[in-house]
Design a protein around this motif. Sequence first.
Motif, PDB file in Angstrom:
ATOM      1  N   GLN A 199      21.964  45.757  49.638  1.00 55.19           N
ATOM      2  CA  GLN A 199      22.805  44.626  49.181  1.00 55.19           C
ATOM      3  C   GLN A 199      23.109  43.408  49.923  1.00 55.19           C
ATOM      4  O   GLN A 199      22.827  42.898  51.347  1.00 55.19           O
ATOM      5  N   LEU A 200      22.558  41.749  48.553  1.00 58.33           N
ATOM      6  CA  LEU A 200      22.120  40.785  49.808  1.00 58.33           C
ATOM      7  C   LEU A 200      24.074  40.727  50.192  1.00 58.33           C
ATOM      8  O   LEU A 200      24.515  40.306  49.246  1.00 58.33           O
ATOM      9  N   GLN A 201      23.776  40.264  50.862  1.00 64.98           N
ATOM     10  CA  GLN A 201      25.706  39.743  51.775  1.00 64.98           C
ATOM     11  C   GLN A 201      25.276  38.177  52.465  1.00 64.98           C
ATOM     12  O   GLN A 201      24.513  38.198  53.322  1.00 64.98           O
ATOM     13  N   GLU A 202      26.029  37.394  52.275  1.00 65.80           N
ATOM     14  CA  GLU A 202      26.208  35.634  52.697  1.00 65.80           C
ATOM     15  C   GLU A 202      27.119  36.035  53.350  1.00 65.80           C
ATOM     16  O   GLU A 202      28.747  35.905  53.025  1.00 65.80           O
ATOM     17  N   VAL A 262      19.346  43.082  59.107  1.00 63.27           N
ATOM     18  CA  VAL A 262      19.900  44.172  58.261  1.00 63.27           C
ATOM     19  C   VAL A 262      20.782  44.926  58.943  1.00 63.27           C
ATOM     20  O   VAL A 262      20.340  45.351  60.381  1.00 63.27           O
ATOM     21  N   THR A 263      22.048  45.063  58.088  1.00 68.18           N
ATOM     22  CA  THR A 263      22.770  46.169  59.034  1.00 68.18           C
ATOM     23  C   THR A 263      23.246  47.417  57.857  1.00 68.18           C
ATOM     24  O   THR A 263      23.072  47.590  56.780  1.00 68.18           O
ATOM     25  N   ASN A 271      34.938  27.977  59.767  1.00 71.48           N
ATOM     26  CA  ASN A 271      34.561  27.355  60.967  1.00 71.48           C
ATOM     27  C   ASN A 271      33.715  27.572  62.265  1.00 71.48           C
ATOM     28  O   ASN A 271      33.806  26.711  62.831  1.00 71.48           O
ATOM     29  N   ASN A 272      34.245  28.741  61.969  1.00 67.98           N
ATOM     30  CA  ASN A 272      33.823  29.488  63.545  1.00 67.98           C
ATOM     31  C   ASN A 272      32.579  30.672  63.506  1.00 67.98           C
ATOM     32  O   ASN A 272      32.393  30.654  64.690  1.00 67.98           O
ATOM     33  N   MET A 273      31.695  29.893  62.651  1.00 63.31           N
ATOM     34  CA  MET A 273      30.300  30.996  62.189  1.00 63.31           C
ATOM     35  C   MET A 273      29.219  30.280  61.034  1.00 63.31           C
ATOM     36  O   MET A 273      30.184  29.194  60.020  1.00 63.31           O
ATOM     37  N   VAL A 274      27.819  30.372  62.303  1.00 61.63           N
ATOM     38  CA  VAL A 274      27.854  30.112  61.244  1.00 61.63           C
ATOM     39  C   VAL A 274      26.981  30.091  59.460  1.00 61.63           C
ATOM     40  O   VAL A 274      27.240  31.894  60.138  1.00 61.63           O
ATOM     41  N   PRO A 275      26.775  29.747  58.393  1.00 61.45           N
ATOM     42  CA  PRO A 275      26.606  30.731  57.031  1.00 61.45           C
ATOM     43  C   PRO A 275      25.144  31.501  58.072  1.00 61.45           C
ATOM     44  O   PRO A 275      24.086  30.460  58.292  1.00 61.45           O
ATOM     45  N   PHE A 276      25.251  32.667  57.432  1.00 63.65           N
ATOM     46  CA  PHE A 276      24.103  33.414  57.304  1.00 63.65           C
ATOM     47  C   PHE A 276      23.762  34.183  56.573  1.00 63.65           C
ATOM     48  O   PHE A 276      25.247  35.274  55.899  1.00 63.65           O
ATOM     49  N   LYS A 277      22.685  34.907  55.804  1.00 61.40           N
ATOM     50  CA  LYS A 277      22.496  36.363  54.684  1.00 61.40           C
ATOM     51  C   LYS A 277      22.007  37.795  55.705  1.00 61.40           C
ATOM     52  O   LYS A 277      21.480  37.760  56.500  1.00 61.40           O
ATOM     53  N   SER A 278      22.721  38.745  55.871  1.00 65.21           N
ATOM     54  CA  SER A 278      22.921  40.120  55.693  1.00 65.21           C
ATOM     55  C   SER A 278      21.597  41.044  54.489  1.00 65.21           C
ATOM     56  O   SER A 278      22.528  40.477  53.035  1.00 65.21           O
ATOM     57  N   PHE A 279      21.253  41.313  54.809  1.00 60.57           N
ATOM     58  CA  PHE A 279      20.566  42.709  54.342  1.00 60.57           C
ATOM     59  C   PHE A 279      21.804  43.796  54.573  1.00 60.57           C
ATOM     60  O   PHE A 279      20.762  44.232  55.294  1.00 60.57           O
ATOM     61  N   TYR A 280      22.401  44.554  53.929  1.00 61.13           N
ATOM     62  CA  TYR A 280      23.119  45.591  54.095  1.00 61.13           C
ATOM     63  C   TYR A 280      22.686  46.782  52.972  1.00 61.13           C
ATOM     64  O   TYR A 280      22.251  46.839  52.132  1.00 61.13           O
ATOM     65  N   ILE A 281      21.939  48.207  54.012  1.00 61.40           N
ATOM     66  CA  ILE A 281      22.010  49.134  53.152  1.00 61.40           C
ATOM     67  C   ILE A 281      22.557  49.778  53.421  1.00 61.40           C
ATOM     68  O   ILE A 281      23.609  50.775  54.169  1.00 61.40           O
ATOM     69  N   ASP A 282      23.611  50.276  51.666  1.00 58.82           N
ATOM     70  CA  ASP A 282      24.562  50.507  51.388  1.00 58.82           C
ATOM     71  C   ASP A 282      24.582  52.368  51.672  1.00 58.82           C
ATOM     72  O   ASP A 282      25.890  53.451  51.904  1.00 58.82           O
ATOM     73  N   ASP A 283      22.999  52.676  51.003  1.00 61.00           N
ATOM     74  CA  ASP A 283      22.758  54.295  51.260  1.00 61.00           C
ATOM     75  C   ASP A 283      20.714  54.214  51.395  1.00 61.00           C
ATOM     76  O   ASP A 283      20.354  53.924  50.917  1.00 61.00           O
ATOM     77  N   LEU A 284      20.752  55.279  52.500  1.00 59.46           N
ATOM     78  CA  LEU A 284      19.157  55.714  52.462  1.00 59.46           C
ATOM     79  C   LEU A 284      19.676  57.324  51.995  1.00 59.46           C
ATOM     80  O   LEU A 284      19.994  57.683  53.202  1.00 59.46           O
ATOM     81  N   CYS A 285      18.345  57.639  51.460  1.00 63.18           N
ATOM     82  CA  CYS A 285      18.488  58.838  51.470  1.00 63.18           C
ATOM     83  C   CYS A 285      17.146  59.465  51.183  1.00 63.18           C
ATOM     84  O   CYS A 285      16.277  58.995  50.444  1.00 63.18           O
ATOM     85  N   LYS A 340      13.610  45.744  55.578  1.00 59.97           N
ATOM     86  CA  LYS A 340      12.860  45.071  56.451  1.00 59.97           C
ATOM     87  C   LYS A 340      12.508  44.069  56.231  1.00 59.97           C
ATOM     88  O   LYS A 340      12.311  42.956  56.044  1.00 59.97           O
ATOM     89  N   LYS A 341      11.095  44.359  55.245  1.00 61.63           N
ATOM     90  CA  LYS A 341      10.583  43.278  54.785  1.00 61.63           C
ATOM     91  C   LYS A 341      11.181  42.558  54.052  1.00 61.63           C
ATOM     92  O   LYS A 341      11.178  41.134  53.633  1.00 61.63           O
ATOM     93  N   GLU A 342      11.997  43.659  52.906  1.00 57.92           N
ATOM     94  CA  GLU A 342      12.873  42.877  51.748  1.00 57.92           C
ATOM     95  C   GLU A 342      13.879  41.485  52.327  1.00 57.92           C
ATOM     96  O   GLU A 342      14.198  40.232  51.653  1.00 57.92           O
ATOM     97  N   ALA A 343      14.220  41.835  53.192  1.00 60.94           N
ATOM     98  CA  ALA A 343      15.261  41.299  53.735  1.00 60.94           C
ATOM     99  C   ALA A 343      14.337  40.187  54.631  1.00 60.94           C
ATOM    100  O   ALA A 343      15.304  38.553  53.864  1.00 60.94           O
ATOM    101  N   LYS A 344      12.933  40.468  54.511  1.00 67.39           N
ATOM    102  CA  LYS A 344      12.952  38.743  55.457  1.00 67.39           C
ATOM    103  C   LYS A 344      12.184  38.105  54.279  1.00 67.39           C
ATOM    104  O   LYS A 344      12.718  36.486  54.570  1.00 67.39           O
TER     105      LYS A 344
END
Length: 157
Positions: free
Chosen positions: A73-76, A125-126, A81-95, A114-118
Amino acid sequence: MMIRDAKEKDIPRILKLLEQVLQIHADIRPDIFIPGTTKYTIDELREILKNKEKPIFVAVDEADVCVGYAFCQLQEQPVSNNMVPFKSFYIDDLCVDQEARGQHIGESLFEHVKKEAKQRGCYEVTLNVWTGNTSAEKFYERMGMRTKKRQMEYTDL
């Protein structure tokens, strides 16, 4: 073995793998997970496959049969006020299919994520791992992941 975007034809195999993952979770947390179920239905999987912000990558064998997957999942980070904006690529499930483990399929899936996230301009990646799933913890640590935060619970209510 090749990694590609999941297709509708992969749904039956994905469901079998989802059953395997659910059983691992049910063994660890029988108070939460129901054995013999899956996280998603066929219809829910069809909808996820249409969503470009929730890609599913599959590892397929020479016969183009799914032997592993990574739900992402792509998460933004919301503007605050206290955090810079950034995007994370969340692994919901890996099997990886229990019959195909030990062939470095999980590593290949993780490297693909990891390549896709980049490519998508993500900062990180979380993922979440249930306490007690030591094989998953060890795998992700081997992949270079480290604990970012710890969620705690109190259930004696």
